[in-house]
Design an enzyme around this catalytic site. Structure first.
Site, PDB file in Angstrom:
ATOM      1  N   ASP A 213       0.866  -1.176   0.000  1.00 27.85           N
ATOM      2  CA  ASP A 213       0.000   0.000   0.000  1.00 27.85           C
ATOM      3  C   ASP A 213       0.908   1.234   0.000  1.00 27.85           C
ATOM      4  OD1 ASP A 213      -2.479   1.501   0.362  1.00 27.85           O
ATOM      5  OD2 ASP A 213      -1.757   1.854   2.408  1.00 27.85           O
TER       6      ASP A 213
ATOM      7  N   ASP B 159       0.008   5.141   0.888  1.00 25.57           N
ATOM      8  CA  ASP B 159      -0.132   6.132   1.962  1.00 25.57           C
ATOM      9  C   ASP B 159      -0.144   5.447   3.324  1.00 25.57           C
ATOM     10  OD1 ASP B 159      -0.329   8.053  -0.043  1.00 25.57           O
ATOM     11  OD2 ASP B 159      -2.514   7.976  -0.076  1.00 25.57           O
TER      12      ASP B 159
ATOM     13  N   CYS C 243     -12.722  -2.627  -7.285  1.00 22.89           N
ATOM     14  CA  CYS C 243     -11.278  -2.449  -7.102  1.00 22.89           C
ATOM     15  C   CYS C 243     -10.923  -1.724  -5.810  1.00 22.89           C
ATOM     16  CB  CYS C 243     -10.667  -1.725  -8.306  1.00 22.89           C
ATOM     17  SG  CYS C 243     -11.346  -0.104  -8.704  1.00 22.89           S
TER      18      CYS C 243
END
Length: 179
Positions: A7, A9, A99
């Site tokens: 990931d 952030d 998504c």
């Protein structure tokens, strides 16, 4: 092929309650880019899977997002590293797409693109939704305590077997010591 899904952030860069909206606001977490560079030099493919609903909310443009990623790529290149691909979900939570994490659509796309066995792929995130999406396709889940991680690590819905470490750098350093 050794591949990891990370990931963005809160794991690679600082997260913000008001969204990271520009290259100036995109600030790498200490040691994260150096760790990705070491992993890349050790033969790993590094892929990012990131919800970017700020696009759908109109908080920043695709040009702004590209500038953030360009900054990340440039800083990584200086360290001898590289991101192989970035998969994003631009939708807002109410758009009902497949998504947006915690749904596994981004992970299905990555599995198809790389033709990989998901049970052999680790995924690193700082939020429950990151780990739920990865777990839904059978990936090994790793939680960092940066970003939302300190809050997430006590969530009773954490996927079974999730490994918890202080930072992305700590995870990657551990992996590279083992290999």
């Amino acid at each position: 092929m050794k591949l990891v899904i990370i990931d963005r952030d809160g794991v690679i860069n600082e997260d913000r309650a008001d969204f990271v909206k520009s290259a100036d606001e995109w600030i790498p977490l200490p040691g994260s880019l150096e760790a990705i560079a070491r992993l890349y030099r050790a033969g790993w493919k590094v892929v990012i899977a990131s919800n970017q609903s700020g696009l759908g909310r109109g908080l920043f443009s695709i040009s702004d997002l590209n500038a953030m990623h360009s900054k990340m790529h440039q800083e990584l290149t200086l360290l001898g590293g590289q991101i192989d691909a970035i998969f994003i979900c631009p939708h807002t939570p109410d758009e009902g797409c497949s998504c947006r994490k915690p749904l596994p659509g981004l992970f299905h796309d990555i599995i198809r693109r790389y033709e990989i066995d998901p049970t052999q792929v680790p995924a690193i995130g700082d939020s429950l939704r990151d780990l739920q999406a990865a777990h839904a396709v059978g990936m090994k889940t790793w939680l960092v305590e940066t970003g939302n991680g300190l809050k997430t690590k006590n969530d009773p819905n954490l996927p079974p077997g999730t490994q918890i470490r202080a930072s992305l750098a700590e995870i990657i350093n551990e992996w590279l010591r083992e290999n």
